[in-house]
Design a protein around this motif. Sequence first.
Motif, PDB file in Angstrom:
ATOM      1  N   ALA A 176      15.577   0.201 -13.489  1.00 52.01           N
ATOM      2  CA  ALA A 176      14.387   0.339 -12.640  1.00 52.01           C
ATOM      3  C   ALA A 176      14.513   1.595 -11.790  1.00 52.01           C
ATOM      4  O   ALA A 176      15.475   1.761 -11.045  1.00 52.01           O
ATOM      5  N   GLU A 177      13.562   2.508 -11.903  1.00 47.29           N
ATOM      6  CA  GLU A 177      13.568   3.719 -11.093  1.00 47.29           C
ATOM      7  C   GLU A 177      12.808   3.469  -9.788  1.00 47.29           C
ATOM      8  O   GLU A 177      11.828   2.752  -9.753  1.00 47.29           O
ATOM      9  N   THR A 178      13.296   4.086  -8.732  1.00 50.64           N
ATOM     10  CA  THR A 178      12.661   3.954  -7.425  1.00 50.64           C
ATOM     11  C   THR A 178      11.652   5.074  -7.213  1.00 50.64           C
ATOM     12  O   THR A 178      11.920   6.219  -7.534  1.00 50.64           O
ATOM     13  N   THR A 179      10.499   4.721  -6.679  1.00 51.19           N
ATOM     14  CA  THR A 179       9.481   5.712  -6.351  1.00 51.19           C
ATOM     15  C   THR A 179       9.458   5.897  -4.841  1.00 51.19           C
ATOM     16  O   THR A 179       9.572   4.949  -4.092  1.00 51.19           O
ATOM     17  N   GLY A 180       9.306   7.123  -4.391  1.00 51.21           N
ATOM     18  CA  GLY A 180       9.265   7.378  -2.964  1.00 51.21           C
ATOM     19  C   GLY A 180       8.879   8.815  -2.697  1.00 51.21           C
ATOM     20  O   GLY A 180       8.573   9.571  -3.626  1.00 51.21           O
ATOM     21  N   PRO A 181       8.897   9.245  -1.433  1.00 51.95           N
ATOM     22  CA  PRO A 181       8.471  10.608  -1.092  1.00 51.95           C
ATOM     23  C   PRO A 181       9.352  11.695  -1.690  1.00 51.95           C
ATOM     24  O   PRO A 181       8.947  12.856  -1.741  1.00 51.95           O
ATOM     25  N   LEU A 182      10.554  11.344  -2.148  1.00 50.98           N
ATOM     26  CA  LEU A 182      11.429  12.321  -2.795  1.00 50.98           C
ATOM     27  C   LEU A 182      11.596  12.025  -4.287  1.00 50.98           C
ATOM     28  O   LEU A 182      12.525  12.525  -4.927  1.00 50.98           O
ATOM     29  N   ASN A 197       0.831  -1.189   0.000  1.00 49.68           N
ATOM     30  CA  ASN A 197       0.000   0.000   0.000  1.00 49.68           C
ATOM     31  C   ASN A 197       0.876   1.253   0.000  1.00 49.68           C
ATOM     32  O   ASN A 197       1.949   1.267   0.595  1.00 49.68           O
ATOM     33  N   GLN A 198       0.391   2.324  -0.636  1.00 48.33           N
ATOM     34  CA  GLN A 198       1.193   3.531  -0.765  1.00 48.33           C
ATOM     35  C   GLN A 198       1.572   4.136   0.591  1.00 48.33           C
ATOM     36  O   GLN A 198       2.675   4.691   0.746  1.00 48.33           O
ATOM     37  N   ALA A 199       0.692   4.032   1.590  1.00 47.17           N
ATOM     38  CA  ALA A 199       1.021   4.570   2.913  1.00 47.17           C
ATOM     39  C   ALA A 199       2.125   3.749   3.572  1.00 47.17           C
ATOM     40  O   ALA A 199       2.996   4.300   4.261  1.00 47.17           O
ATOM     41  N   MET A 200       2.093   2.433   3.374  1.00 45.61           N
ATOM     42  CA  MET A 200       3.142   1.577   3.916  1.00 45.61           C
ATOM     43  C   MET A 200       4.475   1.898   3.262  1.00 45.61           C
ATOM     44  O   MET A 200       5.522   1.911   3.917  1.00 45.61           O
ATOM     45  N   TRP A 201       4.450   2.138   1.956  1.00 47.90           N
ATOM     46  CA  TRP A 201       5.687   2.464   1.238  1.00 47.90           C
ATOM     47  C   TRP A 201       6.273   3.780   1.752  1.00 47.90           C
ATOM     48  O   TRP A 201       7.475   3.898   1.957  1.00 47.90           O
ATOM     49  N   LYS A 202       5.445   4.780   2.005  1.00 43.61           N
ATOM     50  CA  LYS A 202       5.930   6.092   2.429  1.00 43.61           C
ATOM     51  C   LYS A 202       6.311   6.131   3.907  1.00 43.61           C
ATOM     52  O   LYS A 202       7.026   7.038   4.324  1.00 43.61           O
ATOM     53  N   ASN A 203       5.848   5.148   4.688  1.00 43.00           N
ATOM     54  CA  ASN A 203       6.107   5.149   6.127  1.00 43.00           C
ATOM     55  C   ASN A 203       7.609   5.208   6.402  1.00 43.00           C
ATOM     56  O   ASN A 203       8.401   4.535   5.745  1.00 43.00           O
ATOM     57  N   THR A 226       9.527   1.915   6.799  1.00 42.97           N
ATOM     58  CA  THR A 226       9.844   1.245   5.536  1.00 42.97           C
ATOM     59  C   THR A 226      11.002   1.938   4.849  1.00 42.97           C
ATOM     60  O   THR A 226      11.929   1.285   4.342  1.00 42.97           O
ATOM     61  N   GLN A 227      10.977   3.269   4.823  1.00 46.64           N
ATOM     62  CA  GLN A 227      12.058   4.015   4.185  1.00 46.64           C
ATOM     63  C   GLN A 227      13.381   3.804   4.922  1.00 46.64           C
ATOM     64  O   GLN A 227      14.449   3.742   4.297  1.00 46.64           O
ATOM     65  N   ARG A 228      13.325   3.664   6.245  1.00 50.94           N
ATOM     66  CA  ARG A 228      14.535   3.372   7.023  1.00 50.94           C
ATOM     67  C   ARG A 228      15.103   2.018   6.618  1.00 50.94           C
ATOM     68  O   ARG A 228      16.314   1.869   6.420  1.00 50.94           O
ATOM     69  N   ASN A 229      14.236   1.016   6.477  1.00 55.86           N
ATOM     70  CA  ASN A 229      14.698  -0.308   6.067  1.00 55.86           C
ATOM     71  C   ASN A 229      15.272  -0.281   4.656  1.00 55.86           C
ATOM     72  O   ASN A 229      16.278  -0.945   4.371  1.00 55.86           O
TER      73      ASN A 229
END
Length: 404
Positions: free
Chosen positions: A181-187, A123-129, A132-135
Amino acid sequence: MAAKRILLGITGGIAAYKSAELVRLLKKAGLEVRVVMTRGAEAFITPLTFQALSGEPVRTSLLDPEAEAGMGHIELAKWADQVVVAPASADFLARLAQGMADDLLTTVCCATEAPIAVAPAMNQAMWKNFRTQRNLALLMEDPQITLWGPDQGEQACGDTGPGRMLEPERLARLVNGEGVAETTGPLSGKRLVVTAGPTREPIDPVRYITNHSSGKMGYALASAAVAAGAEVVLISGPVSLAVPAGVDLRPVSTAQEMLEAASKAVDEGCDIFIATAAVADYRPEVFASEKIKKTNDNMSLSLVRNPDTLATIAARADAPFTVGFAAETTDVARYATDKMQRKKLNMIVANDVSVPGLGFSSDRNAVTVFWPEGSESIGPESKQSIAARLVALIADHSNRIEQA
């Protein structure tokens, strides 16, 4: 194709049904494929499906009496030319980041010397958490591991955003070495410039003025920003650290070189500037071209002010979202907020370097983040963990300003 034998790991998630098509495409390309499924994956699709498509028995148990010598994880770890985990759930990424080996798939990942590619799906919220980003930041520091995706779009739960597993066709091309492969994230889509480490101001050919900065915090931030989807330029003083995967490293030595490299990087385009470097405030007024010899009991050294990289970038007409760092020994909050206001920063991260076991040269830290409307304390915890939380905060605040 360098990899001929692909071990496909499947974890729990609705995207597991797409992995059947991935197996079909890999087999069609002439590759050998073996499948390992977690208990969660079996709740979404049956092992029999993958056995039929791969032509090989599907492994689901760490303790497999039918495996060679009863050690299936070692057998599979040695067999694979490449390990691909698709979908890779948030739970699996967390366990992989911590080096856990509590099921067959994580144990194989710990035992194999083959490259490991993970295709996140959640889920998008789990990805942005930030957890998750720390891991992800930890995983990105591992040269054995590559991140494939995720993609953006509509999700099974009805949300829209980052977290979709890359489509099987694209994953198959990546296995075959085709494309990036490009990474998607909050930045995602942002370009960051990060300064890190100390500077060295030469006195003569063998001596210099420096400080205790190890660069660990800046390097952890650069890695966390890459995991969050950013393009990262890392301007680093002299350190003894491995270069984080995916960053554009630009080494410098002196404060003047730091300013020139930072200005050039911002000129090239910069959304966020993070200044973690411990830049020397002063430099010798005169550089001795030959080694200074011992002659008297005392020696005087005349110093002059160095340029202020952080203030220079923050004062630009096209200044990016600018984050400073303040290493203090007393009255941390007062000195840090004063620095933020004087230099017109969007945010400042302060820490008390007098606390034993934290800050300079340590792998742990504790910081307080200040911005004009508030503050937040983080730690004590690892610098990687702090970096992931800082990246989440910076992404949130910079996006708010951009949307205002």
